[in-house]
Design a protein around this motif. Structure first.
Motif, PDB file in Angstrom:
ATOM      1  N   GLU A   1      -9.463  -8.063  -7.059  1.00 46.36           N
ATOM      2  CA  GLU A   1      -9.374  -6.729  -6.477  1.00 46.36           C
ATOM      3  C   GLU A   1      -8.971  -6.801  -5.007  1.00 46.36           C
ATOM      4  O   GLU A   1      -8.250  -5.931  -4.507  1.00 46.36           O
TER       5      GLU A   1
ATOM      6  N   ALA B   1      -9.292  -4.587 -11.967  1.00 47.93           N
ATOM      7  CA  ALA B   1      -9.192  -5.099 -10.606  1.00 47.93           C
ATOM      8  C   ALA B   1      -7.758  -5.099 -10.097  1.00 47.93           C
ATOM      9  O   ALA B   1      -7.542  -5.277  -8.896  1.00 47.93           O
TER      10      ALA B   1
ATOM     11  N   ARG C   1     -16.609  -1.148 -10.784  1.00 48.16           N
ATOM     12  CA  ARG C   1     -15.188  -0.822 -10.999  1.00 48.16           C
ATOM     13  C   ARG C   1     -15.026   0.206 -12.111  1.00 48.16           C
ATOM     14  O   ARG C   1     -14.194   1.115 -12.013  1.00 48.16           O
TER      15      ARG C   1
ATOM     16  N   ARG D   1     -13.300   3.579 -11.099  1.00 43.72           N
ATOM     17  CA  ARG D   1     -11.953   3.803 -11.638  1.00 43.72           C
ATOM     18  C   ARG D   1     -11.931   4.874 -12.725  1.00 43.72           C
ATOM     19  O   ARG D   1     -11.023   5.695 -12.787  1.00 43.72           O
TER      20      ARG D   1
ATOM     21  N   ASN E   1      -8.960   0.692  -1.432  1.00 41.61           N
ATOM     22  CA  ASN E   1     -10.033   0.079  -2.208  1.00 41.61           C
ATOM     23  C   ASN E   1     -11.368   0.206  -1.488  1.00 41.61           C
ATOM     24  O   ASN E   1     -12.408   0.456  -2.106  1.00 41.61           O
TER      25      ASN E   1
END
Length: 252
Positions: A87, A111, A141, A145, A209
């Motif tokens: 990531e 990632a 994540r 996400r 991120n």
């Protein structure tokens, strides 16, 4: 390097890592995780590399970690270290997913910055059926996400998602009819990213991120904005825009 080990190829600004255990759906062994970490370190150290493409041989992208090696092995810690590093990779990352993606491999794909797939795709995480507790980074994540509801459907209810569901929930960014189209479009996306200004691109990736994790470093953000503003690439980008020609960015 053994013939089944992940293969790293570098062509100017593009790096490609290919998983090469097609007979077992590109299942990852401990040595594969170590190789992938080493290859990522190599790519991160090469300033000329702007994009990293991850792909798999055969019908499937990756079936995750070898379940037979799980007892006595902290598979979660191994995968978390790799996926967190992935990531945070300096280049922009793309996963080209031509078939099944299972277990921890779903997090490796999450990632990546972009995930492209075919209509033959499906995803499934069997952790709860095996008695495994998914690791913190992977759960984060999934929630960041895909949202809490979808994370629970995949990790708690062990749902299998087909390609359309993967696209609808945001796991896939784009969906193509077949593998040939996937490969062509993945390379086209990679090439288009390679032609963008790397200082701006990599800086924005890092801070996007961080924002998603609620960990933005305001000082680092200001430094990266100032660095891009003072770069020769900005001068070149403005000049190319005025001259109506493609820019030639150097990353400085």
């Amino acid at each position: 390097m053994p013939s089944h080990a992940p293969r790293l190829q570098i062509d100017q600004h593009l790096a490609r890592i290919t998983l090469r255990r097609p007979r077992v759906a590109n299942r990852l062994e401990i040595e594969d995780l170590q190789t992938l970490e080493q290859q990522l370190d190599t790519v991160n150290a090469l300033a000329d590399v702007r994009v990293l493409l991850l792909e798999g041989e055969g019908r499937h992208f990756c079936s995750g970690f070898n379940i037979g090696a799980v007892p006595g092995v902290d598979a979660g810690a191994l995968f978390e270290r790799l996926t967190d590093a992935w990531e945070n990779a300096r280049p922009i990352t793309i996963a080209a997913i031509q078939g099944g993606v299972y277990g921890g491999a779903t997090d490796l794909a999450l990632a990546c910055d972009f995930r492209l797939g075919t209509r033959a795709c499906e995803m499934f995480v069997p952790a709860a059926r095996l008695g495994l507790h998914f690791y913190r980074g992977g759960m984060a994540r999934y929630v960041n996400r895909l949202g809490l509801g979808m994370a629970k459907r995949v990790l708690l209810a062990c749902e299998t998602l087909d390609a359309q569901a993967m696209l609808d929930c945001g796991f896939l960014d784009r969906l193509y009819d077949d593998e040939a189209q996937l490969q062509a479009q993945a390379l086209e996306l990679a090439q288009s990213l390679c032609e963008l200004a790397p200082l701006a691109l990599c800086g924005m990736k890092r801070h996007l991120n961080a924002l998603a994790r609620h960990e933005l470093d305001s000082v680092q953000l200001a430094d990266d904005i100032a660095r891009a503003a003072a770069s020769q690439d900005l001068v070149e980008g403005v000049r190319a825009w005025q001259e109506r020609r493609p820019p030639r960015f150097q990353g400085r």
